[in-house]
Design an enzyme around this catalytic site. Structure first.
Site, PDB file in Angstrom:
ATOM      1  N   THR A 104       0.842  -1.227  -0.046  1.00 25.89           N
ATOM      2  CA  THR A 104      -0.066  -0.131   0.002  1.00 25.89           C
ATOM      3  C   THR A 104       0.905   1.211  -0.231  1.00 25.89           C
ATOM      4  OG1 THR A 104      -1.903  -0.899   1.104  1.00 25.89           O
ATOM      5  CG2 THR A 104      -1.444   1.326   1.591  1.00 25.89           C
ATOM      6  N   VAL A 162     -14.114  -3.234   2.016  1.00 36.35           N
ATOM      7  CA  VAL A 162     -13.042  -1.852   1.867  1.00 36.35           C
ATOM      8  C   VAL A 162     -12.221  -1.784   3.118  1.00 36.35           C
ATOM      9  CG1 VAL A 162     -13.389   0.639   2.099  1.00 36.35           C
ATOM     10  CG2 VAL A 162     -14.955  -0.685   0.734  1.00 36.35           C
ATOM     11  N   GLY A 163     -11.193  -1.279   3.105  1.00 39.07           N
ATOM     12  CA  GLY A 163     -10.300  -1.403   4.140  1.00 39.07           C
ATOM     13  C   GLY A 163     -10.085  -0.078   4.825  1.00 39.07           C
ATOM     14  N   ASP A 164      -9.282   0.226   5.364  1.00 40.64           N
ATOM     15  CA  ASP A 164      -9.063   1.805   6.146  1.00 40.64           C
ATOM     16  C   ASP A 164      -8.557   2.738   5.423  1.00 40.64           C
ATOM     17  OD1 ASP A 164      -6.402   0.060   5.956  1.00 40.64           O
ATOM     18  OD2 ASP A 164      -5.486   1.876   7.230  1.00 40.64           O
ATOM     19  N   GLY A 175      -1.388  -1.469   6.830  1.00 39.27           N
ATOM     20  CA  GLY A 175      -1.629  -2.800   7.588  1.00 39.27           C
ATOM     21  C   GLY A 175      -2.876  -3.249   7.499  1.00 39.27           C
TER      22      GLY A 175
HETATM   23  N1  ASP Z   1      -4.611  -1.099   5.080  1.00 30.99           N
HETATM   24  C1  ASP Z   1      -4.907  -1.747   3.687  1.00 30.99           C
HETATM   25  C2  ASP Z   1      -6.059  -2.344   3.670  1.00 30.99           C
HETATM   26  O1  ASP Z   1      -6.411  -3.101   4.828  1.00 30.99           O
HETATM   27  C3  ASP Z   1      -3.747  -2.390   3.366  1.00 30.99           C
HETATM   28  C4  ASP Z   1      -2.263  -2.550   3.351  1.00 30.99           C
HETATM   29  O2  ASP Z   1      -2.125  -1.337   3.842  1.00 30.99           O
HETATM   30  O3  ASP Z   1      -1.424  -3.216   3.204  1.00 30.99           O
HETATM   31  O4  ASP Z   1      -6.832  -2.411   2.875  1.00 30.99           O
END
Ligand code: ASP
Length: 336
Positions: free
Chosen positions: A203, A232-234, A255
């Protein structure tokens, strides 16, 4: 002849508290950088063993850092620098954003991105998009051209097309390395549910302070490898994975998104600074290495305050990260 005014000056600085304060403020300010740019390319199981050749990653991050810093140096805004940096990383198959996005459990790429302006608290985000070449530009368009904060799925794709942004066929996001990763994890229990840290780093995010004193933050991602369709992520959620406020700081996280959402991580850091008077370092270290870690949430973040101080805590083996400032400082780090 010139000595008398000098004595007077020395005397008044020493004994007049307000003059003394002005002098101290000025001297602190002379060390304060005019601009700062901090970038991340994801946190995860990044070790020397897992990444025997890191040259390509370093080169791409350096390119993004230089272009972004140059924008700030020439008087560009923190928002512009954030978009420029993230666009470069989205165009590279190396990172889990744009061209290098991971596949979801159905073998499709669904992308998320967000941007926030610390000066106005305006923000824009897109989630679950499949045809926008650079999701960060769509997030910016949502912020600049609509009264909304987040557009999702087909609606967001349609909006980006109407805005004249670069639209691609979903097959543009195909990458053999990511596909092999997907196939490898496909038959295991959903990575999106159980073991999300595997193979998913990449990311991208950037935080910047410009010469006008304004902060901005942006994040772009393909999400978690083998995530459930529609997840959907953060990253595109304002306050969770992305946040900026001139009063406090600009933050971009990476993360296991579910933990960052549940803990409203990016805003939590801003709130600790605003309400408790904590430094950016204390607040972000606490959230990543205490609060999140105790819960089993892994990842890291970049956080930059309005004076140019920043912190890059992470509780994983490594994190792609680099920074540059007007003081001439520049550094790239990958491992612990
Ligand atoms: N935070 C991102 C998500 O959960 C993934 C990542 O940062 O690797 O979509």
């Amino acid at each position: 002849m010139h000595k008398a005014p000098l004595y007077i000056c020395f005397f008044s600085i020493f004994f007049c508290p307000s003059l003394k304060a002005i002098c101290q403020f000025t001297s602190q300010n002379s060390h304060q950088p005019k601009y700062v740019l901090v970038i991340h390319g994801g946190a995860g199981n990044i070790t020397k063993n897992n990444l025997s050749d890191s040259t390509a990653y370093k080169e791409k991050l350096t390119e993004a850092l230089e272009k972004g810093a140059d924008t700030l140096k020439k008087g560009g805004t923190s928002l512009d620098a954030v978009v420029i940096v993230i666009k470069i990383l989205e165009d590279s198959p190396l990172f889990n954003a744009g061209k290098g996005a991971v596949f979801n459990s159905e073998g499709k790429n669904e992308l998320d991105a967000a941007i926030m302006d610390g000066k106005t608290l305006k923000a824009g985000a897109v989630a679950g998009v499949t045809t926008i070449k650079n999701p960060i530009t769509a997030a910016r368009a949502v912020m600049d051209k609509t009264i909304h904060v987040m557009l999702i799925g087909a609606g967001a794709d349609k909006f980006a097309k109407e805005q004249g942004l670069d639209i691609v066929d979903p097959s543009y996001f195909f990458d053999q390395k990511r596909w092999d990763q997907y196939l490898k994890n496909k038959d295991k229990s959903s990575i999106g549910d159980t073991n999300p840290i595997m193979n998913k780093y990449g990311t991208v995010g950037a935080v910047a302070l410009d010469i006008f004193g304004n902060l901005a933050a942006g994040t772009s991602t393909g999400g978690l490898s083998n995530k459930k369709y529609g997840r959907v992520g953060d990253s595109p959620i304002i306050g969770a994975g992305t946040y900026a406020n001139n009063k406090t700081c600009a933050v971009s996280c990476t993360g296991t998104g579910e933990y960052f959402i549940k803990n409203v991580v990016a805003y939590d850091i801003s709130a600790l600074m605003e309400y408790k008077g904590w430094t950016v370092k204390k607040a972000s270290e606490y959230v990543i290495n205490k609060k999140l870690k105790t819960q089993g949430g892994d990842g890291g973040l970049i956080a930059l305050d309005n004076k140019g101080n920043f912190a890059i805590p992470f509780n994983t083996a490594g994190m792609f990260r680099c920074y540059a400032s007007s003081n001439g400082e520049t550094k790239m780090m990958l491992f612990k």
